[in-house]
Design a protein around this motif. Structure first.
Motif, PDB file in Angstrom:
ATOM      1  N   HIS A   1       0.837  -1.206   0.000  1.00 49.81           N
ATOM      2  CA  HIS A   1       0.000   0.000   0.000  1.00 49.81           C
ATOM      3  C   HIS A   1       0.878   1.265   0.000  1.00 49.81           C
ATOM      4  CE1 HIS A   1      -3.283  -2.823   0.640  1.00 49.81           C
ATOM      5  NE2 HIS A   1      -2.507  -3.390   1.554  1.00 49.81           N
ATOM      6  N   GLY A   2       0.382   2.372   0.542  1.00 50.44           N
ATOM      7  CA  GLY A   2       1.152   3.608   0.547  1.00 50.44           C
ATOM      8  C   GLY A   2       0.458   4.728  -0.210  1.00 50.44           C
ATOM      9  N   GLY A   3       0.738   5.962   0.186  1.00 51.44           N
ATOM     10  CA  GLY A   3       0.174   7.124  -0.481  1.00 51.44           C
ATOM     11  C   GLY A   3      -1.338   7.166  -0.362  1.00 51.44           C
ATOM     12  N   GLU A   4      -2.001   7.254  -1.506  1.00 54.71           N
ATOM     13  CA  GLU A   4      -3.462   7.327  -1.522  1.00 54.71           C
ATOM     14  C   GLU A   4      -4.126   6.071  -0.963  1.00 54.71           C
ATOM     15  OE1 GLU A   4      -5.682  10.050  -3.375  1.00 54.71           O
ATOM     16  OE2 GLU A   4      -3.974  10.834  -2.265  1.00 54.71           O
ATOM     17  N   ASP A   5      -3.371   4.984  -0.899  1.00 56.11           N
ATOM     18  CA  ASP A   5      -3.916   3.703  -0.453  1.00 56.11           C
ATOM     19  C   ASP A   5      -3.427   3.396   0.963  1.00 56.11           C
ATOM     20  OD1 ASP A   5      -4.876   1.146  -0.136  1.00 56.11           O
ATOM     21  OD2 ASP A   5      -3.384   0.225  -1.457  1.00 56.11           O
ATOM     22  N   PRO A   6      -4.273   3.597   1.998  1.00 59.91           N
ATOM     23  CA  PRO A   6      -3.813   3.360   3.371  1.00 59.91           C
ATOM     24  C   PRO A   6      -3.768   1.891   3.752  1.00 59.91           C
ATOM     25  CG  PRO A   6      -6.109   4.018   3.394  1.00 59.91           C
ATOM     26  CD  PRO A   6      -5.654   4.100   1.951  1.00 59.91           C
ATOM     27  N   GLY A   7      -4.390   1.007   2.946  1.00 58.45           N
ATOM     28  CA  GLY A   7      -4.515  -0.379   3.342  1.00 58.45           C
ATOM     29  C   GLY A   7      -5.565  -0.525   4.429  1.00 58.45           C
TER      30      GLY A   7
ATOM     31  N   ASP B   1       6.071   7.276   2.264  1.00 61.32           N
ATOM     32  CA  ASP B   1       4.624   7.148   2.113  1.00 61.32           C
ATOM     33  C   ASP B   1       4.192   7.633   0.732  1.00 61.32           C
ATOM     34  OD1 ASP B   1       1.946   6.808   2.521  1.00 61.32           O
ATOM     35  OD2 ASP B   1       1.701   8.467   3.934  1.00 61.32           O
ATOM     36  N   PHE B   2       4.341   6.748  -0.259  1.00 63.48           N
ATOM     37  CA  PHE B   2       3.845   7.040  -1.603  1.00 63.48           C
ATOM     38  C   PHE B   2       3.357   5.745  -2.226  1.00 63.48           C
ATOM     39  CE2 PHE B   2       8.317   6.092  -2.092  1.00 63.48           C
ATOM     40  CZ  PHE B   2       8.427   5.385  -3.278  1.00 63.48           C
ATOM     41  N   PHE B   3       2.564   5.889  -3.278  1.00 63.92           N
ATOM     42  CA  PHE B   3       1.928   4.738  -3.890  1.00 63.92           C
ATOM     43  C   PHE B   3       2.771   4.185  -5.035  1.00 63.92           C
ATOM     44  CE2 PHE B   3      -0.874   3.134  -7.317  1.00 63.92           C
ATOM     45  CZ  PHE B   3      -1.339   2.008  -6.682  1.00 63.92           C
ATOM     46  N   VAL B   4       2.875   2.853  -5.095  1.00 63.20           N
ATOM     47  CA  VAL B   4       3.574   2.170  -6.184  1.00 63.20           C
ATOM     48  C   VAL B   4       2.620   1.137  -6.776  1.00 63.20           C
ATOM     49  CG1 VAL B   4       5.591   0.821  -6.861  1.00 63.20           C
ATOM     50  CG2 VAL B   4       5.765   2.436  -4.952  1.00 63.20           C
ATOM     51  N   PRO B   5       2.296   1.229  -8.070  1.00 62.56           N
ATOM     52  CA  PRO B   5       1.419   0.228  -8.686  1.00 62.56           C
ATOM     53  C   PRO B   5       1.995  -1.176  -8.559  1.00 62.56           C
ATOM     54  CG  PRO B   5       1.657   2.137 -10.113  1.00 62.56           C
ATOM     55  CD  PRO B   5       2.663   2.305  -9.004  1.00 62.56           C
ATOM     56  N   LEU B   6       1.130  -2.173  -8.563  1.00 60.68           N
ATOM     57  CA  LEU B   6       1.558  -3.552  -8.342  1.00 60.68           C
ATOM     58  C   LEU B   6       2.584  -4.007  -9.372  1.00 60.68           C
ATOM     59  CD1 LEU B   6      -1.910  -5.132  -7.461  1.00 60.68           C
ATOM     60  CD2 LEU B   6      -0.087  -4.487  -5.882  1.00 60.68           C
ATOM     61  N   HIS B   7       2.334  -3.721 -10.652  1.00 61.43           N
ATOM     62  CA  HIS B   7       3.270  -4.206 -11.671  1.00 61.43           C
ATOM     63  C   HIS B   7       4.609  -3.485 -11.567  1.00 61.43           C
ATOM     64  CE1 HIS B   7       2.131  -0.555 -13.871  1.00 61.43           C
ATOM     65  NE2 HIS B   7       3.180  -0.771 -14.639  1.00 61.43           N
ATOM     66  N   MET B   8       4.607  -2.233 -11.071  1.00 62.51           N
ATOM     67  CA  MET B   8       5.864  -1.518 -10.898  1.00 62.51           C
ATOM     68  C   MET B   8       6.682  -2.098  -9.748  1.00 62.51           C
ATOM     69  SD  MET B   8       6.509   0.679 -13.157  1.00 62.51           S
ATOM     70  CE  MET B   8       7.920   1.340 -12.257  1.00 62.51           C
ATOM     71  N   ARG B   9       6.024  -2.634  -8.733  1.00 62.57           N
ATOM     72  CA  ARG B   9       6.745  -3.280  -7.635  1.00 62.57           C
ATOM     73  C   ARG B   9       7.526  -4.483  -8.170  1.00 62.57           C
ATOM     74  NH1 ARG B   9       4.197  -1.819  -2.421  1.00 62.57           N
ATOM     75  NH2 ARG B   9       2.572  -0.303  -2.871  1.00 62.57           N
ATOM     76  N   VAL B  10       6.874  -5.249  -9.048  1.00 67.57           N
ATOM     77  CA  VAL B  10       7.550  -6.394  -9.657  1.00 67.57           C
ATOM     78  C   VAL B  10       8.691  -5.926 -10.557  1.00 67.57           C
ATOM     79  CG1 VAL B  10       7.233  -8.406 -11.137  1.00 67.57           C
ATOM     80  CG2 VAL B  10       5.427  -7.752  -9.539  1.00 67.57           C
ATOM     81  N   GLN B  11       8.437  -4.911 -11.358  1.00 74.31           N
ATOM     82  CA  GLN B  11       9.468  -4.423 -12.273  1.00 74.31           C
ATOM     83  C   GLN B  11      10.676  -3.881 -11.518  1.00 74.31           C
ATOM     84  OE1 GLN B  11       7.753  -1.666 -15.060  1.00 74.31           O
ATOM     85  NE2 GLN B  11       6.595  -3.245 -16.130  1.00 74.31           N
ATOM     86  N   LYS B  12      10.434  -3.203 -10.401  1.00 78.66           N
ATOM     87  CA  LYS B  12      11.560  -2.677  -9.605  1.00 78.66           C
ATOM     88  C   LYS B  12      12.458  -3.815  -9.130  1.00 78.66           C
ATOM     89  CE  LYS B  12      10.032   1.717  -7.661  1.00 78.66           C
ATOM     90  NZ  LYS B  12       9.977   2.487  -6.408  1.00 78.66           N
TER      91      LYS B  12
END
Length: 446
Positions: free
Chosen positions: A222-228, A267-278
């Protein structure tokens, strides 16, 4: 029996009126008819909230409003500026708050100016610290959010992630021991009589002699706009898992031949596919995603470890959880036009049997250690279709550290002593995994 008088239509305009007067009356009637049939102008959209999420990766600015907004933007050079015109709104106090929300340490925004450019058009001028590649898009209402207008300001020349990782490793070596500042002695967590097992963390077997660095990707969810998930005391999943990940990062980096890449370190948002790419960009040997579970009933409790499923979820609850976690992009806010959807789809569908088998081994090793300090929700590693675990060549696990929706476990998750124990348990599980599954001697970065 009385008879009803038949209804007779009366002429609206007397026939005896002169022709020029008849034309006047007809014109007035037409005007009245048009005023009835023509819709009234829509009310101006209202800005409900403004939020700014600065990070080294990019800075996000979000305007939440009660309707979809029309927007145009352009860049200006010398000095660097981003100009945004928002149609259909009037300047209000909430929008003016944006000026004060720009922090001095924002990597990309120096300041923002807000003004009424012309009737029904508000102009934002972002004075920039560096050249940026802006993405401007809108998001439909979802969850607790209404309409959102989003500005993502990416650097034109982003740093190379491998170079950053190497530079960080060299900086730690140059600093000597590299002991993290937060590693001072901390109070031991209070005993938890509800536990049925004695807390233990067995010493890990020594790692085999390594000829290269092991790179581990830590993924705080999660992170940023998405608090979980949010606990009854207001604890937010995104904050808890980031704190745990930072402690785990410090412990991993104290090990010989280990270094860490975090998919987010703030505290920022990272899209799911970007987490994998990183993780793939730095050729990670492991991917560990850290979360805190939630359920509708506050009695649910215990830690879990998940791996990717080849055929389907191992339980209904696992399937439900994967669906919830995979919806993070909707809450966090992904620019659908901003990335190659086909590339992301291919990336997330190339997982191999070997990757999944290695993930299970890693998951079992970590689950055993977590079971020594906390009750387990399920005794075995579970499986489900988590998008964030679909790196085709990296053993990947997702840890649900505890139920933040359970008041007792929420207290644990926010306790520094327990966070340290949890990070130590995960570290021990990772070490034991590598002791039995040495990393392959691939042609990787030095």
């Amino acid at each position: 029996m009385s008879r009803k008088t038949p209804f007779r239509t009366q002429p609206l305009i007397p026939a005896t009126l002169p022709s020029h007067q008849r034309r006047t009356v007809l014109g007035a009637g037409a005007t009245l008819l048009l005023s009835v049939l023509t819709p009234l102008p829509a009310h101006a959209a209202r800005i409900l909230a403004v939020r700014v999420w600065p990070a080294e990766d990019y800075t996000r600015v979000t305007l939440e409003n009660d309707s979809n907004l029309k927007v145009s933007h352009f860049l200006v050079k010398d000095p660097e500026r981003l100009v945004v015109d928002i149609d259909g709104i009037e300047l209000n106090p909430t929008l003016k708050e944006l000026v004060a929300k720009i922090q001095a340490n924002d990597p990309y925004i120096k300041q923002v100016r807000v003004g009424q450019n012309r009737p029904n058009v508000v102009r934002l001028v972002f004075d920039l610290k560096a050249a940026i590649d802006p993405q401007v898009f809108t998001l439909a209402p979802v969850g607790d959010y209404q309409h959102r207008l989003v500005f993502d300001l990416y650097p034109v020349n982003p740093p190379d992630p491998i170079e950053v990782l190497i530079a960080q490793s060299q900086a730690r070596e140059a600093a000597g021991s590299g002991k993290p500042q937060h590693a001072e002695a901390r109070p031991e967590p209070e005993p938890r009589p509800v536990e049925t097992r004695t807390a233990r963390i067995e010493p890990a077997e020594p790692l085999p002699k390594l000829t290269r660095m092991i790179t581990i990707a830590l993924d705080p969810g999660h992170g940023g706009e998405d608090p979980g998930a949010i606990g009854s005391k207001g604890s937010r999943e995104k904050d808890v898992v980031l704190a745990i990940a930072k402690r785990l990062k410090a412990k991993l980096e104290e090990q010989p031949n280990m270094r860490v890449m975090m998919t987010r370190d703030a505290d920022f948002f990272v899209p799911l596919h970007m987490r994998v790419q990183k993780a793939r960009k730095v050729q990670s040997d492991l991917f560990v995603s850290i979360h805190a579970d939630a359920w509708v009933e506050p009695t649910a409790r215990g830690a879990s470890v998940f791996t990717l499923s080849e055929k389907g979820a191992s339980s209904t609850a696992a399937r439900w959880l994967a669906k919830k976690e995979n919806a993070a992009d909707l809450i966090g806010g992904v620019n659908i036009q901003g990335h190659d959807k086909q590339l992301a789809s291919v990336l997330l569908d190339l997982s191999t049997t070997a990757q999944i088998n290695d993930s299970r081994k890693l998951g079992r090793a970590v689950l055993r250690e977590i079971g020594g300090i906390n009750r387990l929700h399920k005794a075995n590693v579970e499986e489900a279709g988590f998008a964030v675990l679909k790196a085709p060549d990296i053993p990947s696990i997702l840890i649900e550290t505890a139920f933040i929706s359970n008041p007792e476990e929420e207290a644990k998750l926010t306790d520094e002593g327990y966070q340290e124990q949890l990070a130590e348990a995960i570290l021990t599980g990772i070490r034991k995994y590598f002791a039995k599954n040495p990393p392959l001697a691939k042609n990787r970065m030095t």
